[in-house]
Scaffold this motif. Structure first.
Motif, PDB file in Angstrom:
ATOM      1  N   THR A  51       0.847  -1.191   0.000  1.00 56.98           N
ATOM      2  CA  THR A  51       0.000   0.000   0.000  1.00 56.98           C
ATOM      3  C   THR A  51       0.879   1.236   0.000  1.00 56.98           C
ATOM      4  O   THR A  51       1.830   1.341   0.776  1.00 56.98           O
ATOM      5  N   THR A  92      -3.522   0.267  -3.095  1.00 58.33           N
ATOM      6  CA  THR A  92      -3.066  -1.046  -2.659  1.00 58.33           C
ATOM      7  C   THR A  92      -2.943  -1.966  -3.859  1.00 58.33           C
ATOM      8  O   THR A  92      -3.845  -2.054  -4.686  1.00 58.33           O
ATOM      9  N   ALA A  97      -4.962   6.299  -0.805  1.00 58.39           N
ATOM     10  CA  ALA A  97      -4.260   5.022  -0.665  1.00 58.39           C
ATOM     11  C   ALA A  97      -4.418   4.180  -1.925  1.00 58.39           C
ATOM     12  O   ALA A  97      -5.488   4.138  -2.531  1.00 58.39           O
TER      13      ALA A  97
END
Length: 139
Positions: free
Chosen positions: A21, A31, A29
């Motif tokens: 991440t 990931t 964010a």
């Protein structure tokens, strides 16, 4: 958390799932997950090539076995011999490599660029790899 389990049914095959991440666009964010499946012995070949190149270079520079062990510690899960006691952290191991390279080349406190240039001159890395390393160091 890392778990390593041996499963006789799959033998030499290595399987892993990695989740990474990071911050993406506008601080959101991001990931990424990867699933890797391949033979464990195949994963070792690039490391074997690196060890061979470093050992050849250091042998030509008359490095001691302890220096060779310390310089190549980053390539092994459990460093043995002269590498025993080397901090397992990657950056500390890179410092060990740099110190050994400086000592065998006779450089006193040379800069990172000096060590990188020496690697190009000795044929250890290509000019393109050296340029990439220098770019990373500027960040």
């Amino acid at each position: 958390q890392v778990k390593v389990m041996y499963t006789p049914y799959i033998g030499d095959e290595k399987r892993d799932v990695v989740e990474y991440t990071s911050l993406g666009f506008l601080g959101c964010a991001h990931t990424m997950m990867t699933y890797t499946r391949c033979m464990d012995s195949v994963l070792c070949v690039p490391l074997m090539i690196d060890v061979t190149i470093w050992c050849d270079y250091l042998a030509r520079k008359d490095a001691s076995p302890t220096q060779v062990g310390r310089a190549t510690a980053y390539l092994f899960k459990v460093p043995e011999g002269g590498a025993k006691g080397v901090d397992p952290g990657f950056h500390k191991q890179m410092n060990e490599l740099e110190e050994v390279l400086q000592s065998v080349s006779g450089a006193e406190g040379g800069s990172d660029n000096d060590v990188i240039e020496k690697g190009v001159q000795e044929g250890i890395i290509t000019k393109e790899q050296a340029d990439s390393l220098r770019a990373l160091m500027k960040k």
